[in-house]
Design an enzyme around this catalytic site. Structure first.
Site, PDB file in Angstrom:
ATOM      1  CG  ASP A 109      -1.702  -1.265   1.128  1.00  0.00           C
ATOM      2  OD1 ASP A 109      -2.283  -1.654   0.181  1.00  0.00           O
ATOM      3  OD2 ASP A 109      -1.896  -1.812   2.440  1.00  0.00           O
ATOM      4  CE  LYS A 116       3.157  -2.404  -4.403  1.00  0.00           C
ATOM      5  NZ  LYS A 116       2.848  -2.008  -3.008  1.00  0.00           N
ATOM      6  N   GLY A 125      -3.756  -4.048  -4.492  1.00  0.00           N
ATOM      7  CA  GLY A 125      -5.063  -3.492  -5.020  1.00  0.00           C
ATOM      8  C   GLY A 125      -4.349  -2.031  -5.555  1.00  0.00           C
ATOM      9  CG  HIS A 126      -1.082  -2.032  -7.726  1.00  0.00           C
ATOM     10  ND1 HIS A 126      -0.125  -2.637  -8.458  1.00  0.00           N
ATOM     11  CD2 HIS A 126      -0.890  -2.463  -6.633  1.00  0.00           C
ATOM     12  CE1 HIS A 126       0.640  -3.335  -7.715  1.00  0.00           C
ATOM     13  NE2 HIS A 126       0.268  -3.240  -6.412  1.00  0.00           N
ATOM     14  CD  GLN A 158       0.715  -8.748  -2.648  1.00  0.00           C
ATOM     15  OE1 GLN A 158       1.724  -9.362  -3.674  1.00  0.00           O
ATOM     16  NE2 GLN A 158      -0.398  -8.510  -3.258  1.00  0.00           N
TER      17      GLN A 158
HETATM   18  P1  IMP Z   1      -2.732 -12.697   1.703  1.00  0.00           P
HETATM   19  O1  IMP Z   1      -1.710 -12.324   0.630  1.00  0.00           O
HETATM   20  O2  IMP Z   1      -4.006 -12.549   1.284  1.00  0.00           O
HETATM   21  O3  IMP Z   1      -2.312 -14.361   1.812  1.00  0.00           O
HETATM   22  O4  IMP Z   1      -2.663 -12.078   3.088  1.00  0.00           O
HETATM   23  C1  IMP Z   1      -1.450 -12.054   3.867  1.00  0.00           C
HETATM   24  C2  IMP Z   1      -1.058 -10.922   4.579  1.00  0.00           C
HETATM   25  O5  IMP Z   1      -0.376  -9.682   3.411  1.00  0.00           O
HETATM   26  C3  IMP Z   1      -1.994 -10.074   5.135  1.00  0.00           C
HETATM   27  O6  IMP Z   1      -1.690  -9.054   6.187  1.00  0.00           O
HETATM   28  C4  IMP Z   1      -2.703  -8.959   4.190  1.00  0.00           C
HETATM   29  O7  IMP Z   1      -3.429  -8.069   4.756  1.00  0.00           O
HETATM   30  C5  IMP Z   1      -1.326  -8.682   3.480  1.00  0.00           C
HETATM   31  N1  IMP Z   1      -1.393  -8.209   2.036  1.00  0.00           N
HETATM   32  C6  IMP Z   1      -1.745  -8.868   1.057  1.00  0.00           C
HETATM   33  N2  IMP Z   1      -1.830  -8.374  -0.102  1.00  0.00           N
HETATM   34  C7  IMP Z   1      -1.628  -7.018   0.510  1.00  0.00           C
HETATM   35  C8  IMP Z   1      -1.594  -5.776  -0.295  1.00  0.00           C
HETATM   36  O8  IMP Z   1      -1.570  -5.492  -1.533  1.00  0.00           O
HETATM   37  N3  IMP Z   1      -1.447  -4.515   0.276  1.00  0.00           N
HETATM   38  C9  IMP Z   1      -1.297  -4.620   1.708  1.00  0.00           C
HETATM   39  N4  IMP Z   1      -1.187  -5.918   2.435  1.00  0.00           N
HETATM   40  C10 IMP Z   1      -1.502  -6.968   1.633  1.00  0.00           C
END
Ligand code: IMP
Length: 426
Positions: A13, A16, A40-41, A226
């Site tokens: 977040d 990017k 989520g870009h 991420q």
């Molecule tokens: P997962 O990727 O859905 O398995 O989530 C694992 C961890 O990564 C959790 O804490 C999510 O909130 C975090 N996470 C996954 N994708 C994002 C992102 O795009 N931005 C921020 N946090 C993320």
């Protein structure tokens, strides 16, 4: 040959999407190399807001090739929906400007069910707080060699055999371990095949293509999803995602050599945020956290969850700089810090009775670290109308210079708002 990388230097977040959108003008090819629809870009163009989960952010620009590499896990329903949504808004998405790796792994409906069932079976503090998008289970299957790849969707015999193999295991778990509903092969096929057909024209040998384009002198931008602190290997394990947002992920997720990579840009907010659970040493108290959340609009682009807010953690940032060989830092949302008359940055941790400057990446151990702060002057003025670095207040410049001094990496770009023109280059 010239390729650059933009990756998140925090827990995701960092903004990017906006930066990749802005940089895209200078590149011919934009490549996503890891993650899935958990990303989520967000890109704002005038009064229009676009949120991309799987599509590279370069898709909004004409005459660019956008590639989804094989390190990405594809939620076909989400991707087909994104393609449709953009087309309805007049954005061209065709097999000419979008290529999806034939070897990318698919997030199947049972992965999402397992993700949610696993999370709800965990007790409070053990929960990862996943996005529920099936990311962990999809990568698990890839690595235990039972994953379904995009190419398999068009080979009925292979697809049927793989779904049957997977379902015999998944249904056992869903029914007997998690006590939730099971799935049938027929339902999975009907839920997935229609989306696969939408994506078929975009399927390509993206590894061959990227290397051909690189050899032909095309400029390539790799777009991380991420952030480095969520990396499966180098993040705050187990409170991480299941892929490698860090630099190594570019090579394994896109199929390129390190030799084509020139610059590695790390994006960080001027403060820290985190969605989901896990240690966060510099998390603000409730009052300052809420103030920052409101000023920065800190709500997840994928899940809408409120983000936890904190002071900039320089210990973590320096770790990310070293780990990824960052050539430049891109600092976003410095305007949000205008709400504070003084600003804290974390320079050390207290850990096991000692003052340390090295990052503690083990999630459990990081909980035991207490931040040691340095307090810097705030600037108490609105930065959103500023368009060049020189015009920033002295205190804001000092804040930026302190980050550079601590990390040893130049802050080349600063953003003071969500619009394309709210970017200051140095
Ligand atoms: P997962 O990727 O859905 O398995 O989530 C694992 C961890 O990564 C959790 O804490 C999510 O909130 C975090 N996470 C996954 N994708 C994002 C992102 O795009 N931005 C921020 N946090 C993320």
């Amino acid at each position: 040959m010239s390729a650059d990388v933009i990756l998140g230097a925090q827990w995701g977040d960092e903004g990017k999407g906006k930066i990749v959108d802005l940089f895209s003008e200078k590149y011919d090819v934009i490549v996503r190399y890891q993650g899935g629809a958990n990303a989520g870009h967000t890109v704002i163009v005038g009064s229009e807001k676009y949120v991309m989960h799987l599509l590279p952010s370069g898709i909004l620009h004409k005459n660019k090739i956008n590639i989804i590499g094989h390190g990405v896990v594809i939620d076909m329903e989400a991707l087909a929906g994104e393609v449709k949504g953009l087309r309805e808004r007049g954005i061209k998405v065709s097999p000419k400007n979008l290529k999806i790796s034939e070897n990318a792994s698919i997030v199947m409906p049972y992965h999402k069910m397992l993700d949610k069932a696993k999370e709800s079976a965990k007790k409070g503090g053990e929960k990862i707080g996943t996005t529920g998008r099936g990311i962990g289970p999809a990568y698990t299957d890839k690595y235990v060699r039972i994953g379904i790849r995009l190419r398999d969707m068009f080979n009925p015999a292979v697809l049927k055999a793989k779904i049957d193999e997977n379902l015999s295991e998944k249904n056992f778990l869903l029914k007997n371990f998690y006590g939730v509903k099971t799935m049938t092969a027929a339902r999975i096929l009907s839920e997935t095949k229609k989306y696969a057909d939408v994506l078929k024209p975009f399927m390509a040998d993206t590894t061959g293509l990227i290397n051909e384009l690189a050899s032909a002198g095309k400029k390539i931008l790799f777009e991380g999803a991420q952030g480095a602190l969520l990396d499966i290997d180098y993040g705050t394990y187990p409170f991480v995602t299941s892929s490698n947002p860090t630099i190594g992920g570019v090579m394994t997720g896109a199929g390129v050599s390190h030799r084509i990579i020139n610059k590695v840009w790390g994006i960080t907010k001027a403060y820290q945020t985190r969605v989901g659970n896990g240690p966060f040493p510099t998390e603000m108290d409730e009052k300052n956290g809420a103030k920052t959340r409101e000023a920065g609009g800190e709500y997840g682009a994928t899940t809408g969850r409120p983000r936890r807010c904190g002071w900039l953690d320089l210990v973590a940032l320096k770790y990310v700089c070293d780990l990824n060989g960052l050539s430049d830092i891109l600092l976003t949302k410095i305007d949000v810090l205008s709400i504070f008359s003084s600003i804290k940055v974390c320079t050390h941790y207290m850990y096991k009775g000692k003052k340390i400057t090295g990052f503690v990446s083990d999630g459990g151990e990081l909980y035991k670290c207490t931040p040691v702060y340095r307090t810097l002057k705030g600037w108490n003025s609105d930065l959103t109308a500023i368009r060049d670095f020189k015009s920033l207040p002295a205190a804001a410049k000092a804040y930026i210079e302190y980050i550079e001094q601590y990390t040893g990496v130049r802050v080349s770009i600063i953003s003071v708002g969500p619009e394309r023109d709210q970017i200051l280059k140095r």
